[in-house]
Motif scaffolding. Structure first.
Motif, PDB file in Angstrom:
ATOM      1  N   ARG A  21       0.796  -1.223   0.000  1.00  0.00           N
ATOM      2  CA  ARG A  21       0.000   0.000   0.000  1.00  0.00           C
ATOM      3  C   ARG A  21       0.833   1.280   0.000  1.00  0.00           C
ATOM      4  NH1 ARG A  21      -2.178  -4.214   0.881  1.00  0.00           N
ATOM      5  NH2 ARG A  21      -4.380  -4.637   0.767  1.00  0.00           N
ATOM      6  N   ILE A  22       2.129   1.151  -0.107  1.00  0.00           N
ATOM      7  CA  ILE A  22       3.029   2.303  -0.099  1.00  0.00           C
ATOM      8  C   ILE A  22       3.482   2.573  -1.525  1.00  0.00           C
ATOM      9  CG2 ILE A  22       5.307   3.098   0.653  1.00  0.00           C
ATOM     10  CD1 ILE A  22       4.800   1.571   3.268  1.00  0.00           C
ATOM     11  N   SER A  23       3.365   3.803  -1.961  1.00  0.00           N
ATOM     12  CA  SER A  23       3.725   4.139  -3.329  1.00  0.00           C
ATOM     13  C   SER A  23       5.235   4.252  -3.535  1.00  0.00           C
ATOM     14  CB  SER A  23       3.026   5.426  -3.773  1.00  0.00           C
ATOM     15  OG  SER A  23       3.406   6.495  -2.930  1.00  0.00           O
ATOM     16  N   LYS A  29      10.232  -1.476  -0.214  1.00  0.00           N
ATOM     17  CA  LYS A  29      11.299  -2.476  -0.187  1.00  0.00           C
ATOM     18  C   LYS A  29      11.731  -2.764   1.243  1.00  0.00           C
ATOM     19  CE  LYS A  29      15.937  -3.392  -1.919  1.00  0.00           C
ATOM     20  NZ  LYS A  29      17.063  -2.886  -2.701  1.00  0.00           N
ATOM     21  N   SER A  30      11.813  -1.733   2.056  1.00  0.00           N
ATOM     22  CA  SER A  30      12.186  -1.905   3.462  1.00  0.00           C
ATOM     23  C   SER A  30      11.180  -2.801   4.192  1.00  0.00           C
ATOM     24  CB  SER A  30      12.279  -0.541   4.144  1.00  0.00           C
ATOM     25  OG  SER A  30      12.503  -0.683   5.507  1.00  0.00           O
ATOM     26  N   TYR A  31       9.908  -2.576   3.937  1.00  0.00           N
ATOM     27  CA  TYR A  31       8.872  -3.422   4.553  1.00  0.00           C
ATOM     28  C   TYR A  31       8.990  -4.873   4.072  1.00  0.00           C
ATOM     29  CZ  TYR A  31       6.198   0.198   6.954  1.00  0.00           C
ATOM     30  OH  TYR A  31       5.790   1.174   7.825  1.00  0.00           O
ATOM     31  N   TYR A  32       9.203  -5.050   2.762  1.00  0.00           N
ATOM     32  CA  TYR A  32       9.359  -6.408   2.231  1.00  0.00           C
ATOM     33  C   TYR A  32      10.559  -7.112   2.860  1.00  0.00           C
ATOM     34  CZ  TYR A  32       5.928  -5.615  -1.504  1.00  0.00           C
ATOM     35  OH  TYR A  32       4.783  -5.370  -2.212  1.00  0.00           O
ATOM     36  N   ARG A  52       5.617  -6.292  -7.720  1.00  0.00           N
ATOM     37  CA  ARG A  52       5.781  -4.834  -7.620  1.00  0.00           C
ATOM     38  C   ARG A  52       6.939  -4.361  -8.506  1.00  0.00           C
ATOM     39  NH1 ARG A  52       4.894  -0.827  -3.523  1.00  0.00           N
ATOM     40  NH2 ARG A  52       5.709   1.113  -4.358  1.00  0.00           N
ATOM     41  N   LEU A  53       8.039  -5.097  -8.488  1.00  0.00           N
ATOM     42  CA  LEU A  53       9.180  -4.742  -9.325  1.00  0.00           C
ATOM     43  C   LEU A  53       8.836  -4.837 -10.807  1.00  0.00           C
ATOM     44  CD1 LEU A  53      11.986  -6.492  -7.261  1.00  0.00           C
ATOM     45  CD2 LEU A  53      11.740  -4.016  -7.617  1.00  0.00           C
ATOM     46  N   MET A  54       7.962  -5.779 -11.159  1.00  0.00           N
ATOM     47  CA  MET A  54       7.508  -5.859 -12.558  1.00  0.00           C
ATOM     48  C   MET A  54       6.747  -4.595 -12.929  1.00  0.00           C
ATOM     49  SD  MET A  54       6.543  -9.848 -13.244  1.00  0.00           S
ATOM     50  CE  MET A  54       5.937  -9.527 -14.889  1.00  0.00           C
ATOM     51  N   GLN A  55       5.892  -4.121 -12.043  1.00  0.00           N
ATOM     52  CA  GLN A  55       5.149  -2.887 -12.305  1.00  0.00           C
ATOM     53  C   GLN A  55       6.097  -1.702 -12.464  1.00  0.00           C
ATOM     54  OE1 GLN A  55       2.510  -2.628  -8.959  1.00  0.00           O
ATOM     55  NE2 GLN A  55       0.966  -3.931  -9.900  1.00  0.00           N
ATOM     56  N   GLU A  56       7.214  -1.760 -11.759  1.00  0.00           N
ATOM     57  CA  GLU A  56       8.207  -0.680 -11.809  1.00  0.00           C
ATOM     58  C   GLU A  56       9.185  -0.873 -12.973  1.00  0.00           C
ATOM     59  OE1 GLU A  56       8.275   1.958  -9.717  1.00  0.00           O
ATOM     60  OE2 GLU A  56       6.651   1.254  -8.421  1.00  0.00           O
ATOM     61  N   THR A  57       8.962  -1.878 -13.794  1.00  0.00           N
ATOM     62  CA  THR A  57       9.781  -2.251 -14.957  1.00  0.00           C
ATOM     63  C   THR A  57      11.212  -2.646 -14.587  1.00  0.00           C
ATOM     64  OG1 THR A  57      10.474  -0.009 -15.603  1.00  0.00           O
ATOM     65  CG2 THR A  57       8.367  -0.815 -16.505  1.00  0.00           C
ATOM     66  N   LEU A  58      11.394  -3.176 -13.407  1.00  0.00           N
ATOM     67  CA  LEU A  58      12.690  -3.698 -12.967  1.00  0.00           C
ATOM     68  C   LEU A  58      12.640  -5.215 -13.100  1.00  0.00           C
ATOM     69  CD1 LEU A  58      13.037  -1.371  -9.863  1.00  0.00           C
ATOM     70  CD2 LEU A  58      14.284  -1.179 -12.030  1.00  0.00           C
ATOM     71  N   ALA A  62      12.822  -8.402 -10.556  1.00  0.00           N
ATOM     72  CA  ALA A  62      11.535  -9.066 -10.344  1.00  0.00           C
ATOM     73  C   ALA A  62      11.688 -10.573 -10.487  1.00  0.00           C
ATOM     74  CB  ALA A  62      10.500  -8.533 -11.334  1.00  0.00           C
ATOM     75  N   ALA A  63      12.394 -11.001 -11.525  1.00  0.00           N
ATOM     76  CA  ALA A  63      12.594 -12.437 -11.750  1.00  0.00           C
ATOM     77  C   ALA A  63      13.309 -13.076 -10.554  1.00  0.00           C
ATOM     78  CB  ALA A  63      13.388 -12.664 -13.033  1.00  0.00           C
ATOM     79  N   ALA A  64      14.302 -12.373 -10.015  1.00  0.00           N
ATOM     80  CA  ALA A  64      15.040 -12.913  -8.864  1.00  0.00           C
ATOM     81  C   ALA A  64      14.132 -13.075  -7.649  1.00  0.00           C
ATOM     82  CB  ALA A  64      16.223 -12.007  -8.533  1.00  0.00           C
ATOM     83  N   GLU A  65      13.265 -12.095  -7.403  1.00  0.00           N
ATOM     84  CA  GLU A  65      12.343 -12.180  -6.259  1.00  0.00           C
ATOM     85  C   GLU A  65      11.309 -13.281  -6.456  1.00  0.00           C
ATOM     86  OE1 GLU A  65      12.281 -10.744  -3.202  1.00  0.00           O
ATOM     87  OE2 GLU A  65      14.199  -9.841  -3.728  1.00  0.00           O
ATOM     88  N   ILE A  66      10.783 -13.383  -7.664  1.00  0.00           N
ATOM     89  CA  ILE A  66       9.786 -14.425  -7.939  1.00  0.00           C
ATOM     90  C   ILE A  66      10.435 -15.805  -7.801  1.00  0.00           C
ATOM     91  CG2 ILE A  66       8.236 -15.396  -9.685  1.00  0.00           C
ATOM     92  CD1 ILE A  66       7.903 -12.435 -10.698  1.00  0.00           C
TER      93      ILE A  66
END
Length: 188
Positions: A21-23, A29-32, A52-58, A62-66
């Protein structure tokens, strides 16, 4: 000790909830990260952060987190689909292929996984192996296979139109697993 264990799990999940819920990406990232530290076995922070990283185009991150979420036990076909998309958008085409090869090992009877794998194989220039995957998917369920192939390669609108006149194409509401329809549509 059960109360402490439950409290730690709940707090970890609350941090994921807050992060979603944080923009601001750095704050999220700190919360995650805190959620993952509190409950290292919980895949929720990783999948949520990866999406979230996919939405941010990173996409590489994103692949590493998934992948971390998968490694922690969250290995559904939809998660493999997200991982594949992240790899493709990061330009990691071989990794996308390997992810779906693994998904086929886990879900050998999944028409969706077989078709998705076939599409990636074809895009990577391996037409012969792609056709094998499509044929396996068709043997499992020809209408599901043809509809998934259309949805993945042509999109939702074209597939919905084709379903009106082509008896081999199902309405999107009849595709299984249904949650993957929304994943494919959002990925497109």
């Amino acid at each position: 000790s059960l109360a402490v264990y439950s409290g730690v799990k709940a707090t970890s999940q609350y941090f994921v909830y807050k992060a979603e819920r944080i923009s601001d990406l750095e704050t999220a990232k700190s919360y995650y990260e805190n959620a993952a530290l509190l409950d290292p076995a919980n895949p929720s922070p990783n999948i949520s952060f990866g999406l979230r990283l996919m939405q941010e185009t990173l996409y590489g991150e994103a692949a590493a987190e998934i992948q971390k979420a998968i490694d922690k036990g969250l290995y559904t076909s939809i998660v493999y689909s997200h991982l594949t998309t992240a790899h493709i958008l990061a330009g990691q085409f071989q990794e996308a292929e390997l992810a779906l090869a693994r998904a086929c090992e886990i879900y050998p009877q999944s028409v969706f996984v077989r078709v998705r794998y076939g599409v990636v194989l074809k895009e990577n220039g391996n037409e012969k192996e792609a056709e094998k995957q499509f044929e396996t998917a068709r043997r499992l369920n020809v209408k599901q296979a043809e509809t998934w192939l259309s949805l993945i390669t042509e999109g939702g609108l074209n597939t919905a139109e084709k379903a009106k006149n082509n008896k081999q194409i199902l309405p999107l509401t009849e595709l299984r697993p249904g949650q993957n329809v929304f994943a494919v549509l959002s990925e497109r």
